[in-house]
Structure formats: C-alpha cells, structure tokens
Design a protein around this motif. Structure first.
Motif, PDB file in Angstrom:
ATOM      1  N   SER A  22      -1.144  26.528 -43.837  1.00  0.00           N
ATOM      2  CA  SER A  22      -1.995  27.220 -44.804  1.00  0.00           C
ATOM      3  C   SER A  22      -3.336  27.478 -44.110  1.00  0.00           C
ATOM      4  N   PRO A  23      -4.181  28.295 -44.697  1.00  0.00           N
ATOM      5  CA  PRO A  23      -5.479  28.557 -44.055  1.00  0.00           C
ATOM      6  C   PRO A  23      -6.290  27.284 -43.823  1.00  0.00           C
ATOM      7  N   GLU A  24      -6.097  26.292 -44.713  1.00  0.00           N
ATOM      8  CA  GLU A  24      -6.842  25.036 -44.513  1.00  0.00           C
ATOM      9  C   GLU A  24      -6.145  24.134 -43.501  1.00  0.00           C
ATOM     10  N   GLY A  25      -5.053  24.591 -42.944  1.00  0.00           N
ATOM     11  CA  GLY A  25      -4.345  23.804 -41.939  1.00  0.00           C
ATOM     12  C   GLY A  25      -3.393  22.791 -42.534  1.00  0.00           C
ATOM     13  N   ARG A  26      -2.913  23.075 -43.754  1.00  0.00           N
ATOM     14  CA  ARG A  26      -1.984  22.134 -44.376  1.00  0.00           C
ATOM     15  C   ARG A  26      -0.558  22.684 -44.326  1.00  0.00           C
ATOM     16  N   LEU A  27       0.396  21.775 -44.354  1.00  0.00           N
ATOM     17  CA  LEU A  27       1.791  22.192 -44.454  1.00  0.00           C
ATOM     18  C   LEU A  27       2.220  21.874 -45.876  1.00  0.00           C
ATOM     19  N   TYR A  28       2.239  22.881 -46.713  1.00  0.00           N
ATOM     20  CA  TYR A  28       2.493  22.645 -48.127  1.00  0.00           C
ATOM     21  C   TYR A  28       3.864  22.026 -48.377  1.00  0.00           C
ATOM     22  N   GLN A  29       4.858  22.524 -47.694  1.00  0.00           N
ATOM     23  CA  GLN A  29       6.215  22.012 -47.936  1.00  0.00           C
ATOM     24  C   GLN A  29       6.315  20.519 -47.667  1.00  0.00           C
ATOM     25  N   VAL A  30       5.659  20.091 -46.608  1.00  0.00           N
ATOM     26  CA  VAL A  30       5.681  18.664 -46.278  1.00  0.00           C
ATOM     27  C   VAL A  30       5.000  17.864 -47.384  1.00  0.00           C
ATOM     28  N   GLU A  31       3.880  18.408 -47.850  1.00  0.00           N
ATOM     29  CA  GLU A  31       3.159  17.713 -48.926  1.00  0.00           C
ATOM     30  C   GLU A  31       3.978  17.673 -50.208  1.00  0.00           C
ATOM     31  N   TYR A  32       4.661  18.766 -50.506  1.00  0.00           N
ATOM     32  CA  TYR A  32       5.499  18.789 -51.700  1.00  0.00           C
ATOM     33  C   TYR A  32       6.641  17.790 -51.575  1.00  0.00           C
ATOM     34  N   ALA A  33       7.158  17.655 -50.357  1.00  0.00           N
ATOM     35  CA  ALA A  33       8.234  16.682 -50.141  1.00  0.00           C
ATOM     36  C   ALA A  33       7.737  15.278 -50.454  1.00  0.00           C
ATOM     37  N   MET A  34       6.529  14.974 -49.992  1.00  0.00           N
ATOM     38  CA  MET A  34       5.961  13.646 -50.240  1.00  0.00           C
ATOM     39  C   MET A  34       5.712  13.434 -51.733  1.00  0.00           C
ATOM     40  N   GLU A  35       5.368  14.521 -52.400  1.00  0.00           N
ATOM     41  CA  GLU A  35       5.172  14.465 -53.852  1.00  0.00           C
ATOM     42  C   GLU A  35       6.478  14.082 -54.533  1.00  0.00           C
ATOM     43  N   SER A  36       7.575  14.677 -54.063  1.00  0.00           N
ATOM     44  CA  SER A  36       8.875  14.398 -54.677  1.00  0.00           C
ATOM     45  C   SER A  36       9.258  12.937 -54.485  1.00  0.00           C
ATOM     46  N   ILE A  37       8.856  12.376 -53.354  1.00  0.00           N
ATOM     47  CA  ILE A  37       9.181  10.974 -53.096  1.00  0.00           C
ATOM     48  C   ILE A  37       8.400  10.050 -54.012  1.00  0.00           C
ATOM     49  N   SER A  38       7.189  10.450 -54.342  1.00  0.00           N
ATOM     50  CA  SER A  38       6.362   9.604 -55.225  1.00  0.00           C
ATOM     51  C   SER A  38       6.964   9.456 -56.607  1.00  0.00           C
ATOM     52  N   ASN A  39       7.953  10.280 -56.914  1.00  0.00           N
ATOM     53  CA  ASN A  39       8.588  10.159 -58.214  1.00  0.00           C
ATOM     54  C   ASN A  39       9.875   9.354 -58.170  1.00  0.00           C
ATOM     55  N   SER A  40      10.264   8.915 -56.992  1.00  0.00           N
ATOM     56  CA  SER A  40      11.532   8.200 -56.893  1.00  0.00           C
ATOM     57  C   SER A  40      11.298   6.695 -56.960  1.00  0.00           C
ATOM     58  N   GLY A  41      12.362   5.927 -57.066  1.00  0.00           N
ATOM     59  CA  GLY A  41      12.275   4.467 -57.180  1.00  0.00           C
ATOM     60  C   GLY A  41      11.543   3.844 -56.007  1.00  0.00           C
ATOM     61  N   SER A  42      10.774   2.804 -56.291  1.00  0.00           N
ATOM     62  CA  SER A  42       9.960   2.215 -55.219  1.00  0.00           C
ATOM     63  C   SER A  42      10.757   1.338 -54.270  1.00  0.00           C
ATOM     64  N   ALA A  43      10.204   1.226 -53.089  1.00  0.00           N
ATOM     65  CA  ALA A  43      10.775   0.336 -52.073  1.00  0.00           C
ATOM     66  C   ALA A  43       9.622  -0.364 -51.374  1.00  0.00           C
ATOM     67  N   ILE A  44       9.791  -1.662 -51.141  1.00  0.00           N
ATOM     68  CA  ILE A  44       8.734  -2.468 -50.503  1.00  0.00           C
ATOM     69  C   ILE A  44       9.306  -3.123 -49.263  1.00  0.00           C
ATOM     70  N   GLY A  45       8.500  -3.218 -48.233  1.00  0.00           N
ATOM     71  CA  GLY A  45       8.923  -3.941 -47.040  1.00  0.00           C
ATOM     72  C   GLY A  45       7.838  -4.930 -46.673  1.00  0.00           C
ATOM     73  N   ILE A  46       8.219  -6.195 -46.396  1.00  0.00           N
ATOM     74  CA  ILE A  46       7.212  -7.196 -46.036  1.00  0.00           C
ATOM     75  C   ILE A  46       7.692  -7.986 -44.831  1.00  0.00           C
ATOM     76  N   LEU A  47       6.817  -8.084 -43.858  1.00  0.00           N
ATOM     77  CA  LEU A  47       7.120  -8.796 -42.611  1.00  0.00           C
ATOM     78  C   LEU A  47       6.650 -10.244 -42.734  1.00  0.00           C
ATOM     79  N   SER A  48       7.478 -11.176 -42.289  1.00  0.00           N
ATOM     80  CA  SER A  48       7.022 -12.555 -42.216  1.00  0.00           C
ATOM     81  C   SER A  48       7.519 -13.096 -40.889  1.00  0.00           C
ATOM     82  N   LYS A  49       7.045 -14.253 -40.486  1.00  0.00           N
ATOM     83  CA  LYS A  49       7.474 -14.733 -39.169  1.00  0.00           C
ATOM     84  C   LYS A  49       8.914 -15.218 -39.176  1.00  0.00           C
ATOM     85  N   GLU A  50       9.489 -15.399 -40.385  1.00  0.00           N
ATOM     86  CA  GLU A  50      10.876 -15.847 -40.481  1.00  0.00           C
ATOM     87  C   GLU A  50      11.851 -14.716 -40.694  1.00  0.00           C
ATOM     88  N   GLY A  51      11.302 -13.502 -40.886  1.00  0.00           N
ATOM     89  CA  GLY A  51      12.206 -12.387 -41.140  1.00  0.00           C
ATOM     90  C   GLY A  51      11.512 -11.324 -41.949  1.00  0.00           C
TER      91      GLY A  51
END
Lengths: 266, 206
Positions: A22-51
C-alpha cells in the motif's frame, strides 16, 4: 500542486487485492490474515527447563463430533517429527497444507543427514513458504499462525512463533489466537525464568492464562487440550504426549481455586 | 575378481519363520567385500515399527539406503494416519519402492516379518523388483538361499512355541551359512511375540 494524489487514489484499488504494497508500505492481505487468526481459538506455548507446554482452547465442542475419527482428535496440535510439535491458530485447512510440508521437510532432512532437523531450520523452512505467498504468485497468504515446541541437541528446548507474513521469533512464552494480547500480558507478568519454574508450573500458568482469556467463566478440562514436549536424557529421546483429562483435572481445580482466592482478596 | 551377480558382492542371509502367535527373523552378521570379510557385526535385520522387522540382504549400500527410505515413509505414515504401519502394508510399500526402480533396481531382496494389530503373525519376501512371496511357514533370502530352503523344509513344523522357534531358526540359518563362503561370521535372531521381542546373538563357525 499535488499530482500524486490522483496516482495514490488509483493504486488503492489494487493494493488490498494481493501481494502489493500500500502507499504506506503495508501489506493489507497479510494484515487481514492476522486479523482472521485473532478470531480463532487461542493457543499458548510456555518454555520451562523441564520441557515445553502447548495448551489450546477447543473451539469445536459438540456431542455429535465423532472423537474417534482421526481428523477430529487433532484440531489444534500436531506432531511434526519425533522431536517437534506445533499448535495452530487460524484456518485449520491452511494449517494442514503447511503441516504436511513441514513433516516432509523434516523427513527429507533426516534422510539426508541421518540426524533430526534442528527446530529453527524447520521453522524457517515453513516461514520461507509463507513468505513466498506474500511476494509472488498472486495467491492469498496462509491464514495460520504456529507455535512450534521442540528440542534439539544444539539448542535444547525451543519455542517459536510464526505468522502469515513468514516472520518468526523464539519465545519463552507466547500466545496466539483469540485474546492473545491479553494472554501475552498475563504471561509477561507471571512467567518466571528461573529454577523453580518447572513443567507443572508451566501447565498451571497455561491454564491460568486460558481461564482469563476464554469465554467461559470457569475452566473445565474438556475445553482445553494440552501437550508436553520433553527430552529424556537417559533414553536420549524426545517425548511428545498429550496431557490426559485425569492429569489435567487436579491442575484445573488448583487454578480455579487460586483464581477464586485472588478474586476474593483483590 | 569376477562375480556372478552384484547381489553376491557383499554376501548375507536372512530368514523369517512363523510360530504359534509369534514370528522370528534372523540374519547373519558378516559384512564382506567379495572374499574379504570387513566386519562381523553387520546385521541385515532392522526393527522398523513396534512389532515389525525387515531384513535387507544383498548389496550393503542398498541395505542401508532402503532402510532409510523405508523409515522415511513409515514416519510420514504414522504422523498422517496416527497409527503404526501393519507388516502387510510395510510389505506392500516395499514392493512399490522397489518397482519404482524397475530399470535400475536396488540390489536387495527384502524379508518382512511381524505381528499385525491383532498379534497375528505375518511374513513375506520379495525379489529386487518387488515381486512378492506371501508364505504361511517361512521365507528367506540371500547368498545361502539354496541351503536355507533345504534346512527350513526339513526342520520346519507349524505352531512352534517361541523358544522352539528360536532353536529351529538358529539351526536352519547356522547350518546353511556354514556352507556359504559369503555368509556367516555370527548371527542375530529376533523372536517377536505379543509380549515383546527377544533378541539373541549367535556365535557361529569363524
């Protein structure tokens, strides 16, 4: 005199279509894709020293769902190879394509080098595919974000996140999908990067975060899917296992209790 | 030196036999380059799933390559289908992998032995381009095959218990490879039952 105005107005008609800036240097489709993900079920990942713990919110819950059929058992979490697994947020169909590519890449590496593919390399391979869809071909990007949990000999336990732009980063704890910003804030506050933070603490933190971000008022173990990636030094093997409902129950109760206690004191 | 066939370059013998609710698979452990013996611990039999073994007698390089190709495909299958590959399917897959190279084949003549998901025994063998042999009693492959056929036909009887099966397989293999210059230098026998796998290393004539 502003002749550029007309030019910009014309360009706007095309820049939200495919892989054009876009003129502002954005990729709208990529942003829209990320928007679609924000509406889907959440996922969490946590690192610990045991796994590493991956926890996801089960969005599709219906008693008509045939939990015996292979496709239904895996909605959010997938094994990519013996030493790496991933959690998905976004369009499951898009995710399936990428997961197949990842599995193939991991096996091709193993065949060539007789050694498991390093986690970062696998992440990068997928990200390069995703990036391609933001630059050429005229096809829409993949509407998926991944959390990768894996272990390799060089770098030990690793947690990565990748998004539709093909960008990736390593994290100690990360959240994707619905309410990920809120989840990320809680992780920021409560994650401890020290010796006391083991697998159990990671599991509880994941449940606590899900409790805050999910629609329901209290957490029940049937709405959550959790898995762990652990390296056993004795057998020199990485184990990926789902946390069973029996194992989850006591943790869920503890987290609910602690939540109520906190609410009553604050 | 001249040799009759590239399949005889390294030498080796593999044998598989069905018992009562069990299978046994055995191979010699010689790795040689024509007349010269290079190693005495080169088994040609490998465990590829929980209850399935495959043997690849023939050209040693292709033994290793076919093993890696097979492991590749088995891993993808188990990730995709979320279950282990049954021995019959392993056999079918091998046949396809071999025939793909119909006009430039891998010089191995595989033997498959395992228990299916109901713990029923399965054995099969195939030639280097994938022609299968499904047998109820025994299958074998390698440079000592003629002698092994004679021994197995004589000593085999159906419904052998695991311990007896081990004895029969060991005798068949050892006696046969002792008459073959290119096979021998030790053997390894795996007996697969529903309870688990027992592996024994045999010392033969040196």
């Amino acid at each position: 005199r502003r002749p550029q105005r007309k030019y910009f107005a014309m360009a706007r008609r095309y820049d939200s279509r495919t892989t054009i800036f876009s003129p502002e240097g954005r990729l709208y489709q990529v942003e829209y894709a990320m928007e679609s993900i924000s509406n889907s079920g959440s996922a969490i990942g946590i690192l610990s020293k045991e796994g590493i713990i991956l926890a996801t919110e089960k969005k599709v819950i219906s008693k008509l769902l045939d939990t015996g059929a292979v496709g239904c058992r895996r909605e959010k979490m997938y094994k990519l190879d013996d030493h790496v697994a991933c959690a998905v947020a976004g369009l499951t169909a898009d995710a399936n394509i990428l997961i197949n590519k990842a599995r193939l890449a991991a096996q091709q590496y193993l065949f060539t080098y007789q050694e498991s593919m390093p986690v970062e390399q696998l992440v990068r391979r997928l990200c390069d595919v995703k990036q391609g869809y933001t630059q050429f071909g005229g096809m829409r990007p993949f509407g998926v974000s991944f959390l990768y949990a894996g272990w390799d000999e060089e770098n030990g336990y690793q947690l990565y996140h990748s998004d539709p732009s093909g960008n990736y980063a390593g994290w100690k704890a990360h959240a994707i999908g619905a309410n990920h910003q809120q989840a990320q804030n809680i992780l920021n506050q409560d994650y401890k990067d020290d010796e006391t933070f083991g697998l159990r603490e990671a599991m509880k933190l994941a449940l606590k975060v899900l409790m805050k971000t999910m629609d329901s008022t209290s957490l029940t173990s049937d709405k959550v899917e959790m898995s762990a990636v652990k390296y056993d030094a004795e057998s020199q093997q990485v184990y990926f296992s789902y946390v069973t409902e029996e194992e989850l129950e006591p943790l869920v109760s503890e987290v609910n209790e602690e939540g109520k206690a906190k609410d009553s004191t604050s | 030196l001249a040799y009759m066939s590239i399949l005889e370059y390294n030498g080796g013998a593999v044998l598989a036999m069905v018992g009562k609710n069990c299978v046994a698979i055995a191979s010699d452990t010689r790795f040689g380059i024509q007349h010269q013996t290079v190693s005495t611990d080169f088994s040609k039999v490998f465990r590829i799933t929980d209850k399935t073994f495959v043997g690849f007698p023939g050209l040693a390089s292709d033994t290793q390559t076919m093993l890696n190709k097979l492991k590749f495909r088995i891993k993808l299958y188990s990730l995709d289908e979320d279950r282990e590959m049954e021995p019959k399917i392993v056999s079918n897959l091998l046949q396809t992998l071999l025939y793909e190279k119909r006009f430039g084949p891998f010089f191995v003549e595989p033997v498959v032995a395992g228990l299916d998901k109901n713990n029923k025994p399965f054995i099969s063998a195939m030639d280097l381009i994938g022609a299968p042999l499904l047998a109820e009693d025994f299958v074998l492959s390698g440079t000592a095959s003629e002698a092994m056929y004679g021994m197995c036909e004589t000593l085999y009887r159906p419904d052998l218990e695991p311990e007896d099966l081990f004895e029969v397989v060991s005798q068949c293999l050892l006696s046969s490879v002792n008459r073959d210059a290119l096979s021998g230098w030790g053997a390894v026998v795996h007996v697969i039952t529903a309870d688990g796998i027992t592996s024994r290393v045999l010392k033969g004539r040196q």
